[in-house]
Scaffold this motif. Structure first.
Motif, short mmCIF file in Angstrom:
data_model
loop_
_atom_site.label_atom_id
_atom_site.label_comp_id
_atom_site.label_asym_id
_atom_site.label_seq_id
_atom_site.Cartn_x
_atom_site.Cartn_y
_atom_site.Cartn_z
N GLU A 75 0.83 -1.20 0.00
CA GLU A 75 0.00 0.00 0.00
C GLU A 75 0.87 1.26 0.00
OE1 GLU A 75 -3.27 0.19 -0.27
OE2 GLU A 75 -3.38 -2.01 -0.43
N PRO A 76 0.58 2.21 -0.90
CA PRO A 76 1.43 3.42 -0.99
C PRO A 76 1.58 4.18 0.32
CG PRO A 76 -0.04 3.28 -2.88
CD PRO A 76 -0.46 2.19 -1.94
N ASP A 77 0.50 4.29 1.11
CA ASP A 77 0.62 5.05 2.35
C ASP A 77 1.50 4.33 3.36
OD1 ASP A 77 -1.43 3.10 2.57
OD2 ASP A 77 -2.22 4.09 4.35
N VAL A 78 1.48 2.99 3.33
CA VAL A 78 2.34 2.22 4.23
C VAL A 78 3.80 2.36 3.80
CG1 VAL A 78 2.94 -0.11 5.01
CG2 VAL A 78 0.55 0.59 4.87
N ILE A 79 4.06 2.26 2.50
CA ILE A 79 5.42 2.45 2.00
C ILE A 79 5.95 3.83 2.39
CG2 ILE A 79 6.84 2.64 -0.09
CD1 ILE A 79 5.00 0.56 -1.39
N HIS A 80 5.11 4.84 2.23
CA HIS A 80 5.53 6.20 2.58
C HIS A 80 5.88 6.30 4.07
CE1 HIS A 80 5.62 10.58 2.50
NE2 HIS A 80 4.84 10.57 3.58
N ILE A 92 14.80 1.27 1.57
CA ILE A 92 13.88 0.14 1.57
C ILE A 92 12.95 0.14 0.35
CG2 ILE A 92 13.89 -0.04 4.09
CD1 ILE A 92 11.07 1.23 4.06
N GLN A 93 13.02 1.22 -0.46
CA GLN A 93 12.18 1.29 -1.65
C GLN A 93 13.00 0.95 -2.89
OE1 GLN A 93 10.34 5.11 -2.48
NE2 GLN A 93 8.51 4.10 -3.28
N MET A 94 12.42 0.13 -3.76
CA MET A 94 13.10 -0.27 -4.98
C MET A 94 12.83 0.74 -6.10
SD MET A 94 12.25 -4.35 -4.67
CE MET A 94 13.27 -4.81 -6.08
N SER A 120 8.17 -0.09 -5.37
CA SER A 120 7.72 -1.10 -4.41
C SER A 120 8.70 -1.21 -3.24
CB SER A 120 7.57 -2.47 -5.09
OG SER A 120 8.82 -2.93 -5.55
N LEU A 121 8.27 -1.92 -2.22
CA LEU A 121 9.08 -2.09 -1.02
C LEU A 121 10.00 -3.29 -1.18
CD1 LEU A 121 9.03 -0.64 1.81
CD2 LEU A 121 7.71 -2.60 2.59
#
Length: 215
Positions: A55-60, A70-72, A76-77
């Motif tokens: 989920e974008p908000d979780v990744i943020h 941690i972001q590719m 994505s994570l």
């Protein structure tokens, strides 16, 4: 996940909630999958939590905690990089793990609440609640019953070895948990898994029939 049970104090529903617990390699997923095939709704908290990592908000939020590494490149994570940060034995790793849980657990709990409410609204025959540390994290109050899988020590060692685990790995995973003797005493039913998979399925069907008849 210790902020209280998922359900309120309303009267007992006709959709019982069965928590399923068991040591690693004890057959818990086999039991949950078979119960699902018998008409139950299988709610797997681990899978729900993992799905939140897309989920974008979780990744943020996780980037704000742990940094951009941690972001590719595709946005994505990187779960492997995240795992490296939170699953060490040092105190910093433990702190980061608690931070990760602080992001994922409330979202997972909300989804579980919604899915349980939906199962009850749909009058599904029962719910299988599959949550790590179910008893330790107060999910016991959510369940009408808790089923605990039990495997004889020699057989359990064989099953663990087949997964590539040694005694040290099992001890590490058990460090945050109650003893399995305590868990068995706190459970409604203890289900032995020392025979074939078909024997386990028959035993599960018998226990389910008893559970539903007692409602």
């Amino acid at each position: 996940m210790s902020d209280g049970p998922l359900t309120d104090s309303t009267p007992v529903s006709s959709t019982p909630i069965i928590g399923v617990i068991g040591p690693p390699c004890s057959g818990k997923s086999t039991v949950a999958r078979h119960l699902e095939s018998l008409g139950g709704v299988w709610l797997n908290a681990d899978e729900i939590a993992k799905s939140q990592l897309s989920e974008p908000d979780v990744i943020h939020e996780l980037k704000s905690l742990f940094g951009d590494s941690i972001q590719m490149a595709d946005g994505s994570l990187s779960r492997s990089r995240l795992a490296d940060l939170v699953f060490g034995d040092d105190e910093s790793s433990h702190t980061r793990l608690r931070q990760l849980e602080g992001v994922l657990h409330p979202r997972t709990r909300t989804i579980l609440q919604s899915e349980i409410a939906k199962a009850k609204s749909d009058r599904r025959p029962f719910v299988i609640l599959d949550v790590p540390l179910l008893l330790e994290s107060d999910y016991r109050e959510t369940c009408d019953e808790v089923w605990c899988l039990q495997v004889d020590p020699d057989r359990h060692q064989e099953l663990l070895a087949s997964r590539g685990w040694d005694a040290e790995e099992l001890e590490r995973r058990n460090a945050r948990q109650w003893s399995w003797e305590r868990k068995r005493l706190a459970s409604t039913r203890v289900i032995p898994n020392n025979g074939t998979e078909e024997e386990l399925r028959r035993l599960v069907e018998s226990e389910l029939a008893s559970t539903l008849q007692s409602r």
